[in-house]
Design a protein around this motif. Structure first.
Motif: not given
Length: 510
Positions: A337-341
Motif C-alpha cells: 500500500q502507498a497512501q499519499i495524503k
C-alpha cells in the motif's frame, strides 16, 4: 536524498533515546498528519570472512556535512556547487569501500587507516571545498571560510554509531586504526543462510545489526497527541492515488540535491507520480513526464529509498552502482500500500503549494550527523497510533505489516521553491501549537504511508537473520533513522489551488 540537513525548530537531538526504546515524536512528526492520526581481511569491499571484531575497531567513515552549512549560495553557482557536493559524497563512498576491503592491512599496521584512507580523503575534500569556494566567489557570492575546516574526517566504532543514533549527536574523535568485520561471506559477500553476523553486520557487511531491531510489542506507547485546533484551522484532506511503483520505476539519482550527476544518491529510489525523474530532468521535463497518479493533473514526483530484505537473495542491481557495488543488497520490496495524503493546519488556513516546490524530509546520514534532522517513522499495522520508531526497525507480530510513514514540512517561506541546502525555504510547524514561524505560511502538509509485507526478522545469539533495511549511503550502515523522502510539486489544471481549497473548506477530497 542527499546529505544536506537543516536544524529543526524543536530538534530531536534534545531528547535522549535509549537503544531499545522508540524516539518520541518531535517537531514535524506525525502528531496530526496521519493520526488521529582482531581483524581479518575481507574478500571484497562489501563482504568478507566471518570473524569476530573488537568494538574499538573502525566501523565507518565520519565526515562533516558540508552541504548543510551552505545556506546562501547564489543561484548562478548552485549547479556547480551541487556537483562538488556530489563529489564529496563519492569520495566518502570510495573511502568507506577502502576501509571495508583492507581489514588485514589495518590489523598489520595501526596507522594504515590514517595514512591510507583518512589522510588522503582529507586532501581530496579540501580540494573539493576550495572548488566550491571558487564557484561561489566567481559569481560574486560570499564564501564562509570556516567551511574549509570541514575537510578532515574520522572513523567511528560500532559502539559510537550506536551512541550517535541513540543520544542524538555525532561522536567526536573516531578511531584511526583497527578494522571492523563485514558480515558477509562466500561469493560477492552473500551469506548462504541470509544471516547478519559480526561487526557491521548485514548481507553486504554494512548493516543492519541486531541492535537496529526491536520487538514492537515490547515498546512503550510514545505517540503524542495532536495540537488543539484553533478557530481558523484547515481540517480537510486530499488524497492522490499514484500506485506503489509496481512498474519498478527506479534509479539511483537525486535531481534535487545532485542535478546532472548520475548515481548522485548512491542508493535506489522508488518513484511514483511523475515518470520522467532522473538526475538530468528539468522543470520542463516534469511537465512532459506523464504520471502514475489517477488524477492526471498530478505530475508531482514522490520518491523514497527502497526497502530490501536481506535473506541471501539478490536483485537486478547486485553488481551496479548504487546497488550491490555500494552495499545496497537483497531483494527489493514493493509496498503493498502507498497512501499519499495532503492535510491541513490546526492553526490556520493553507496557501497553495507553488509550482516546482522541492521538499526533502529526514536526513540520509544520521549515523554520522546525529538525529537533529531525523524524521523517520517506523511502525506496524495495529500499532501506528501507539508506537512510532525512529532509531530502530520494528519486528512486527505475525499478521502485522511494517509501516513506514513520512510527514513533510508544512511551512513555506512564501518566496522560494528551493534553497541552497534544500532546507531553509521550508520548516516544520511548532509541534505544540501547529503554528508556522514568523515569515512562513502554512501549506498543505504532504504525508505518506507505505506498508510492506515482511516476514519478521529473528534475533539469535545477538545476530539478526532475514533482516530488512532501507537503502542508503554505504557509510551510513543502513540505520533506520536514515530514512528520508523527497518531493517535487508539479501540477496542472489548477490542481494546487483545488487541494488548498478542499483542505481549507474542511472537505475530504481525492
Amino acid at each position: 536524498m542527499g546529505r544536506n540537513t537543516r536544524k529543526r525548530r524543536t530538534p530531536l537531538a534534545t531528547k535522549a533515546i535509549a537503544a531499545s526504546a522508540a524516539l518520541a515524536l518531535g517537531g514535524g512528526g506525525l502528531i496530526w498528519a496521519n493520526y488521529y492520526a582482531s581483524a581479518h581481511e575481507t574478500n571484497n569491499a562489501w563482504g568478507g570472512n566471518q570473524t569476530k571484531a573488537a568494538s574499538a575497531q573502525a566501523a565507518t567513515i565520519s565526515c562533516p556535512d558540508v552541504g548543510q552549512k551552505l545556506t546562501n549560495v547564489p543561484t548562478a553557482a548552485r549547479n556547480g556547487v551541487a556537483a562538488e557536493l556530489a563529489n564529496l559524497d563519492k569520495q566518502i563512498t570510495e573511502a568507506y569501500a577502502r576501509l571495508a576491503s583492507s581489514r588485514q592491512a589495518q590489523a598489520n599496521d595501526a596507522s594504515f587507516v590514517q595514512n591510507a584512507i583518512v589522510g588522503p580523503l582529507k586532501e581530496k575534500r579540501a580540494a573539493t571545498i576550495d572548488r566550491i569556494r571558487i564557484d561561489i566567489q566567481r559569481v560574486g557570492g560570499t564564501f564562509n571560510q570556516s567551511l574549509s575546516q570541514l575537510a578532515a574526517c574520522t572513523t567511528l566504532t560500532a559502539n559510537q554509531t550506536t551512541a550517535g543514533q541513540t543520544n542524538g549527536g555525532q561522536t567526536n574523535g573516531g578511531q584511526q586504526n583497527g578494522g571492523q568485520q563485514n558480515g558477509g561471506q562466500q561469493n560477492n559477500g552473500q551469506q548462504n543462510n541470509g544471516g547478519q553476523q559480526q561487526g557491521n553486520g548485514g548481507q553486504a557487511g554494512n548493516g543492519p545489526v541486531a541492535a537496529d531491531f526491536v520487538d514492537i510489542t515490547k515498546v512503550a506507547p510514545n505517540v503524542q497527541g495532536r495540537p488543539r485546533q484553533l478557530a481558523n484551522a484547515s481540517t480537510g484532506t486530499f488524497i492522490t492515488r499514484c500506485g506503489v511503483n509496481a512498474n519498478k520505476n527506479h534509479n539511483t539519482d537525486n535531481v534535487i540535491v545532485a542535478p546532472g550527476v548520475a548515481n548522485g544518491a548512491h542508493h535506489l529510489h522508488d518513484y511514483v507520480g511523475n515518470q520522467k525523474v532522473n538526475a538530468f530532468s528539468s522543470n520542463q521535463t516534469f511537465l512532459q513526464g506523464g504520471t502514475s497518479c489517477q488524477n492526471r493533473n498530478d505530475l508531482s514526483a514522490y520518491y523514497w529509498p527502497v526497502v530490501r530484505v536481506q535473506d541471501g537473495t539478490q536483485d537486478f542491481d547486485q553488481n551496479a552502482d548504487g546497488g550491490g557495488k555500494e552495499g545496497n543488497v537483497g531483494r527489493i520490496l514493493t509496498p503493498v500500500q502507498a497512501q499519499i495524503k495532503y492535510v491541513g493546519s490546526p492553526a490556520s488556513k493553507v496557501v497553495a503549494m507553488p509550482q516546482f516546490l522541492r521538499i526533502i524530509t529526514g536526513d540520509a546520514k544520521t549515523t554520522t550527523n546525529g538525529l537533529a534532522n531525523a524524521n523517520a517513522h517506523w511502525s506496524c499495522t495495529g500499532f501506528e497510533n501507539k508506537v512510532q520508531l525512529t532509531t530502530q526497525y520494528p519486528i512486527c507480530p505475525q499478521g502485522s505489516n511494517v509501516v513506514r510513514t513520512f510527514a513533510f514540512q508544512s511551512c513555506w517561506d512564501g518566496q522560494n521553491i528551493d534553497s541552497a541546502n534544500h532546507r531553509t525555504h521550508v520548516a516544520f510547524a511548532d509541534p505544540a501549537s501547529g503554528v508556522c514561524g514568523n515569515g512562513f505560511k502554512a501549506i498543505p502538509q504532504l504525508t505518506m504511508r507505505l506498508v510492506y509485507k515482511i516476514n519478521p526478522p529473528t534475533i539469535q545469539n545477538g545476530q539478526v537473520k532475514n533482516a530488512y533495511a532501507v537503502d542508503g549511503f554505504p557509510d551510513q550502515l543502513h540505520k533506520a533513522a536514515t530514512d528520508h523522502d523527497d518531493f517535487i510539486s508539479v501540477t496542472t489544471g489548477g490542481l494546487a489551488n483545488k487541494i488548498a481549497n478542499c483542505i481549507n473548506s474542511g472537505r475530504q477530497c481525492q
